[in-house]
Design a protein around this motif. Structure first.
Motif, PDB file in Angstrom:
ATOM      1  N   ILE A 171       0.810  -1.223   0.000  1.00  0.00           N
ATOM      2  CA  ILE A 171       0.000   0.000   0.000  1.00  0.00           C
ATOM      3  C   ILE A 171       0.844   1.274   0.000  1.00  0.00           C
ATOM      4  O   ILE A 171       0.299   2.377   0.091  1.00  0.00           O
ATOM      5  CB  ILE A 171      -0.979   0.019   1.187  1.00  0.00           C
ATOM      6  CG1 ILE A 171      -0.237  -0.088   2.523  1.00  0.00           C
ATOM      7  CG2 ILE A 171      -2.019  -1.079   1.040  1.00  0.00           C
ATOM      8  CD1 ILE A 171      -1.133   0.106   3.737  1.00  0.00           C
ATOM      9  N   GLY A 182      -0.356  -0.868  -4.592  1.00  0.00           N
ATOM     10  CA  GLY A 182      -1.308  -1.620  -5.395  1.00  0.00           C
ATOM     11  C   GLY A 182      -0.795  -2.957  -5.887  1.00  0.00           C
ATOM     12  O   GLY A 182      -1.577  -3.768  -6.388  1.00  0.00           O
ATOM     13  N   LYS A 226      -8.994   1.208  -5.499  1.00  0.00           N
ATOM     14  CA  LYS A 226      -7.644   0.647  -5.449  1.00  0.00           C
ATOM     15  C   LYS A 226      -7.355  -0.216  -6.665  1.00  0.00           C
ATOM     16  O   LYS A 226      -6.196  -0.440  -7.021  1.00  0.00           O
ATOM     17  CB  LYS A 226      -7.492  -0.192  -4.173  1.00  0.00           C
ATOM     18  CG  LYS A 226      -6.065  -0.384  -3.708  1.00  0.00           C
ATOM     19  CD  LYS A 226      -5.485   0.896  -3.132  1.00  0.00           C
ATOM     20  CE  LYS A 226      -4.151   0.672  -2.490  1.00  0.00           C
ATOM     21  NZ  LYS A 226      -3.559   1.928  -1.981  1.00  0.00           N
TER      22      LYS A 226
END
Length: 303
Positions: A171, A182, A226
């Motif tokens: 992250i 990601g 995300k």
């Protein structure tokens, strides 16, 4: 989607003799950063634009409007005809009084073996939001317990449990380890004696000290935001009225288009209808459209 700062850097690095081709989908979520570059370029009329009107899937031609977000997807329970399609949309049925029911549905539908899918590596749960009973955080806990229950070789840090076999996401950008925000990996080993965890990202081994695990989270479920720029063999999207604050057309469309072979909606028909109808979102204020118009030959001039 590209934000203004990234586009600025790209334009500075592009020689004057080069041609620039921008490919994108303005129906998806805008960039995480500021601006709406693609939408502004199209709206300005400063560049020629080609719109795709057909998609080709499994050797068949289908009208593109069926894939666009303005059309509410038909809901069915997985008929034989439906299983022949790349995308499968399921209805959760009547609302259950048990709020944990969606967790069980997400774990069972679609049945991974029926579609030749690995439940951990091939299926990605994408949520409209992080918090809530059917948010990414809660579902990560539920799915981790169901798909990869931890044995004795594990570590608990920063509110999460990490064990061999777990699917995890980086992250934060870590340039030393060459893993970036990601990126999805899989834990190979946890060594409590050495205080280290080893994970594989695209076949490359990366070591983490236990004190560095604040940059990792379980990745059985993630938010749709995300997932931008990523794709997965199959996606499962829980969509409930409890996600009301995030139910928007471009969010739902972005989630569905992350699935390469299969996309499954599990939730409430009402929630899907709310998302499809909601096109407002948050308006972005930008001068790029105006500046491009001013720079066009014969365009409006200042003063």
């Amino acid at each position: 989607m590209v934000d203004v700062m990234l586009m600025q850097a790209l334009m500075k690095a592009t020689p004057d003799s080069a041609a620039l081709l921008i490919v994108g989908d303005i129906d998806q979520l805008p960039s995480v950063g500021p601006g709406q570059v693609l939408a502004d370029v199209i709206a300005s009329g400063a560049a020629p634009v080609v719109r795709l009107t057909e998609v080709f899937r499994q050797g068949r031609r289908e009208p593109n409007h069926r894939q666009r977000p303005s059309h509410q997807p038909g809901l069915h329970s997985g008929s034989q005809a439906a299983r022949r399609r790349q995308r499968l949309l399921l209805r959760a049925g009547r609302r259950s009084r048990n709020r944990r029911a969606p967790h069980r549905r997400i774990g069972k539908e679609p049945h991974p073996k029926r579609f030749g899918l690995d439940p951990i590596r091939d299926i990605q749960v994408l949520c409209p939001m992080n918090r809530g009973g059917v948010g990414a955080r809660s579902l990560n806990i539920e799915l981790q317990a169901a798909l990869n229950p931890a044995g004795e070789r594990k570590v608990e840090r920063f509110g999460w449990t990490f064990a061999p076999g777990d699917k995890v996401m980086q992250i934060e950008n870590d340039y030393d380890k060459e893993v970036y925000n990601g990126d999805i990996g899989y834990i190979d080993d946890v060594d409590p004696d050495a205080g280290e965890l080893n994970a594989s990202f695209d076949g490359r081994s990366v070591n983490y000290g236990f004190g560095e695990l604040d940059t990792l989270v379980p990745a059985y479920a993630a938010t749709i935001h995300k997932s931008q720029g990523s794709e997965y063999p199959a996606v499962v999207i829980p969509i409930m009225t409890q996600h009301y604050a995030m139910l928007q057309r471009n969010l739902l469309y972005t989630g569905i288009t992350r699935g390469k072979r299969l996309a499954v909606l599990v939730g409430q028909k009402k929630a899907i209808a709310i998302a499809v109808r909601n096109v407002s979102g948050r308006r972005r204020w930008s001068k790029l459209d105006e500046w491009l118009r001013l720079g066009m030959p014969g365009g409006p001039r200042q003063g």
